[in-house]
Design an enzyme around this catalytic site. Structure first.
Site, PDB file in Angstrom:
ATOM      1  N   GLU A  33       0.889  -1.174   0.000  1.00 31.31           N
ATOM      2  CA  GLU A  33       0.000   0.000   0.000  1.00 31.31           C
ATOM      3  C   GLU A  33       0.917   1.211   0.000  1.00 31.31           C
ATOM      4  O   GLU A  33       1.432   1.620   1.044  1.00 31.31           O
ATOM      5  CB  GLU A  33      -0.890  -0.021   1.255  1.00 31.31           C
ATOM      6  N   CYS A  83      -2.272   9.677   2.452  1.00 28.70           N
ATOM      7  CA  CYS A  83      -1.746   9.089   1.208  1.00 28.70           C
ATOM      8  C   CYS A  83      -2.644   9.395   0.011  1.00 28.70           C
ATOM      9  O   CYS A  83      -2.167   9.429  -1.120  1.00 28.70           O
ATOM     10  CB  CYS A  83      -1.576   7.595   1.372  1.00 28.70           C
TER      11      CYS A  83
HETATM   12  P1  NAD Z   1       8.186   4.618   5.095  1.00 33.97           P
HETATM   13  O1  NAD Z   1       8.234   3.776   3.865  1.00 33.97           O
HETATM   14  O2  NAD Z   1       9.348   5.506   5.381  1.00 33.97           O
HETATM   15  O3  NAD Z   1       8.010   3.697   6.406  1.00 33.97           O
HETATM   16  C1  NAD Z   1       7.030   2.693   6.532  1.00 33.97           C
HETATM   17  C2  NAD Z   1       7.556   1.574   7.394  1.00 33.97           C
HETATM   18  O4  NAD Z   1       8.736   1.037   6.810  1.00 33.97           O
HETATM   19  C3  NAD Z   1       7.917   1.979   8.812  1.00 33.97           C
HETATM   20  O5  NAD Z   1       7.336   1.045   9.707  1.00 33.97           O
HETATM   21  C4  NAD Z   1       9.428   1.917   8.853  1.00 33.97           C
HETATM   22  O6  NAD Z   1       9.918   1.408  10.071  1.00 33.97           O
HETATM   23  C5  NAD Z   1       9.789   0.951   7.755  1.00 33.97           C
HETATM   24  N1  NAD Z   1      11.048   1.320   7.072  1.00 33.97           N
HETATM   25  C6  NAD Z   1      11.517   2.571   6.799  1.00 33.97           C
HETATM   26  N2  NAD Z   1      12.705   2.503   6.141  1.00 33.97           N
HETATM   27  C7  NAD Z   1      12.980   1.184   6.001  1.00 33.97           C
HETATM   28  C8  NAD Z   1      14.071   0.460   5.428  1.00 33.97           C
HETATM   29  N3  NAD Z   1      15.097   1.082   4.841  1.00 33.97           N
HETATM   30  N4  NAD Z   1      14.028  -0.895   5.463  1.00 33.97           N
HETATM   31  C9  NAD Z   1      12.992  -1.547   6.032  1.00 33.97           C
HETATM   32  N5  NAD Z   1      11.955  -0.901   6.611  1.00 33.97           N
HETATM   33  C10 NAD Z   1      11.938   0.437   6.604  1.00 33.97           C
HETATM   34  O7  NAD Z   1       6.832   5.406   4.970  1.00 33.97           O
HETATM   35  P2  NAD Z   1       6.235   6.525   5.934  1.00 33.97           P
HETATM   36  O8  NAD Z   1       7.105   7.738   5.870  1.00 33.97           O
HETATM   37  O9  NAD Z   1       5.939   5.947   7.256  1.00 33.97           O
HETATM   38  O10 NAD Z   1       4.834   6.813   5.230  1.00 33.97           O
HETATM   39  C11 NAD Z   1       4.697   7.706   4.177  1.00 33.97           C
HETATM   40  C12 NAD Z   1       4.390   7.005   2.872  1.00 33.97           C
HETATM   41  O11 NAD Z   1       3.398   6.012   3.071  1.00 33.97           O
HETATM   42  C13 NAD Z   1       3.832   7.939   1.828  1.00 33.97           C
HETATM   43  O12 NAD Z   1       4.395   7.653   0.584  1.00 33.97           O
HETATM   44  C14 NAD Z   1       2.344   7.625   1.806  1.00 33.97           C
HETATM   45  O13 NAD Z   1       1.691   7.934   0.612  1.00 33.97           O
HETATM   46  C15 NAD Z   1       2.368   6.161   2.085  1.00 33.97           C
HETATM   47  N6  NAD Z   1       1.104   5.721   2.672  1.00 33.97           N
HETATM   48  C16 NAD Z   1       0.320   4.904   1.938  1.00 33.97           C
HETATM   49  C17 NAD Z   1      -0.913   4.497   2.446  1.00 33.97           C
HETATM   50  C18 NAD Z   1      -1.810   3.583   1.667  1.00 33.97           C
HETATM   51  O14 NAD Z   1      -2.788   3.109   2.234  1.00 33.97           O
HETATM   52  N7  NAD Z   1      -1.533   3.286   0.404  1.00 33.97           N
HETATM   53  C19 NAD Z   1      -1.311   4.927   3.701  1.00 33.97           C
HETATM   54  C20 NAD Z   1      -0.471   5.746   4.427  1.00 33.97           C
HETATM   55  C21 NAD Z   1       0.747   6.138   3.899  1.00 33.97           C
END
Ligand code: NAD
Length: 460
Positions: free
Chosen positions: A213, A247
């Site tokens: 997602e 998002c």
């Molecule tokens: P992110 O990808 O930075 O982090 C999400 C998760 O991934 C966190 O739990 C984090 O611990 C983990 N993570 C971060 N870096 C990592 C790495 N290098 N290796 C492994 N795991 C890692 O995202 P965010 O900043 O928390 O959220 C923002 C993004 O999420 C935006 O792009 C937004 O559009 C998207 N989003 C999508 C939805 C949806 O339903 N499609 C909903 C909310 C947010």
């Protein structure tokens, strides 16, 4: 702090519990969903406080887009789980005579759910509802950036459910990376496209299926034939909800040149009506999650001409609802997902021009189109691709439980909410059940003169 060895122990215990077959009992799943509902209801104040501390979410937004949404999803799953879980009969062709066929939904096993920080409660609980309903065990990894909500989630879940069934593991990206090196039966990830690629690459090593997602730049297209006042109101609500950190918030506006000024005037007065003359004082307006994202967003303010808002304040992580005119596709604000309270505006002369602009970008998670013209509505639906669409509204399509929610292309793969969640966390096992009453010999060798008959049967 848990170690890799302790993750491994929890997973082994979950495997044993899953193997006991307990989660396959639909009555057990309903009981667990009811327990989840009870504890969320009891802990409502703590959840609200955590969301307030993390994102300055108002009580109203916390209920509407997090707590209430989860309770609604649980109720919906409890109501429908028996029919979802029931084996589904399908037609059997004559060539299979005498037999019956059905699709049997079976749980996948142990699933890992990784969340983002912007809706930190519901992004853990909504997929969990699907995982429980489908009969799985689950490990939840909330976002470390929404630190208070992560703690509340861990307290609520870990004190309510046995760790061999559901367990929250808190931690940063290192924790996620360690978890990803374990073997799961499904990984459900919500977050950025960049990290989505990492998750998928790790999952591929063990051939683990994934639901991703992700995000992207959601276009909001406004035709000249629209109800300007309602359009402005619905755009302002969807854009500045949670201070733009949604998002599926409208990322940028594509507006027919003929109504641009009228729309911008209405957007301005709508922002004033919602948040007052000084939104920093509004109890209903959120804050940016952390300094890093605040600084990233402030850099985007150095683009085009700010026509509404622009004020900001690091000590409070506040950025006013902002509208920027005169931007181009070369500007930074149009090159990345904004994920904050900044709305760039681009005008167009003809709808096909707007469609071509949208199609020149990666496929977005959502698309919004405001128009009274049904032909143009069809033109948009036929000629663009996005995870979902709201016509004459923003964000609200996610609130329909029967509509699967998910992305396409760069905005993700797979979907959830309602039955889609149940299906995501189930394997659809195909079953053919043959009778011993007859045994047609047509398929057995020697084939000699049987081909003609087979051709007739298979063609008819
Ligand atoms: P992110 O990808 O930075 O982090 C999400 C998760 O991934 C966190 O739990 C984090 O611990 C983990 N993570 C971060 N870096 C990592 C790495 N290098 N290796 C492994 N795991 C890692 O995202 P965010 O900043 O928390 O959220 C923002 C993004 O999420 C935006 O792009 C937004 O559009 C998207 N989003 C999508 C939805 C949806 O339903 N499609 C909903 C909310 C947010």
């Amino acid at each position: 702090m848990l170690t890799q060895q302790s993750y491994n122990t929890i997973l082994t215990e979950q495997r044993h519990f899953f193997a006991s077959g307990k989660t396959k009992d639909v009555a057990f799943r309903i009981e667990q969903l009811k327990l989840l509902k009870k504890v969320i209801t009891e802990q409502e104040i703590n959840i609200q406080n955590a969301l307030k501390d993390d994102l300055n979410k108002s009580e109203f937004e916390s209920y509407l887009s997090e707590i209430g949404l989860c309770l609604e999803e649980i109720n919906y799953a409890i109501k429908h789980i028996k029919s979802w879980a029931k084996p589904q009969k399908v037609n059997t062709p004559l060539t299979q005579f005498l037999a019956s066929s059905q699709i049997y939904s079976e749980p996948l096993g142990i699933v890992l759910i990784i969340g983002a920080w912007n809706y930190p409660f519901q992004l853990m609980i909504l997929p969990l509802v699907g995982a429980i309903a489908a009969g799985n065990c689950a490990i939840l990894k909330p976002s470390e950036l929404a630190v208070n909500t992560s703690e509340v989630l861990s307290n609520i879940i870990n004190q309510t459910f046995a760790s061999n069934f559901i367990h929250v593991i808190e931690g940063g990206k290192e924790t996620t990376q360690q978890l990803l090196s374990e073997k799961f039966d499904h990984i459900f990830f919500t977050g950025s496209t960049e990290v989505g690629k990492i998750v998928m690459a790790e999952a591929a090593k063990q051939l683990t299926p994934v639901t991703l997602e992700l995000g992207g730049k959601t276009p909001c297209i406004v035709d000249a034939n629209t109800h300007i006042e309602y359009t402005a109101r619905r755009i302002v609500w969807g854009k500045f909800l949670n201070a733009g950190q949604t998002c599926i918030a409208p990322d940028y506006l594509l507006v027919d040149k003929k109504v641009k000024q009228d729309l911008l005037t209405n957007i301005k007065s709508c922002i004033q009506n919602f948040y007052g003359n000084n939104p920093v004082e509004s109890p209903d307006y959120g804050r940016i999650i952390n300094e890093k994202h605040f600084n990233r967003l402030c850099k985007l303010l150095n683009t085009g001409e700010i026509i509404i808002g622009g004020e900001n304040n690091l000590s409070d992580r506040y950025i006013a609802p902002t509208v920027i005119d005169r931007v181009s596709w070369e500007d930074a604000v149009m090159k990345e997902e904004i994920f904050g309270p900044i709305l760039p505006v681009i005008e167009y002369n003809d709808l096909s021009e707007a469609i071509a602009l949208v199609n020149s970008q990666p496929k977005p998670l959502a698309l919004y189109f405001f128009s009274n013209n049904q032909q143009k509505q069809q033109q948009i639906l036929r000629n663009t691709s996005s995870g979902g669409v709201s016509i004459n509204d923003t964000v609200m399509h996610t609130g329909v439980p029967d509509l699967p929610f998910g992305g396409v292309g760069a905005s993700g793969m797979g979907s959830y909410h309602g039955k889609a969640s149940f299906d995501t966390f189930s394997h659809k096992k195909s079953i053919l059940n043959k009778s011993f009453l007859v045994d047609l010999k047509v398929r057995y060798a020697p084939y000699k003169e049987k081909l003609k008959l087979v051709k007739q049967l298979m063609k008819s």
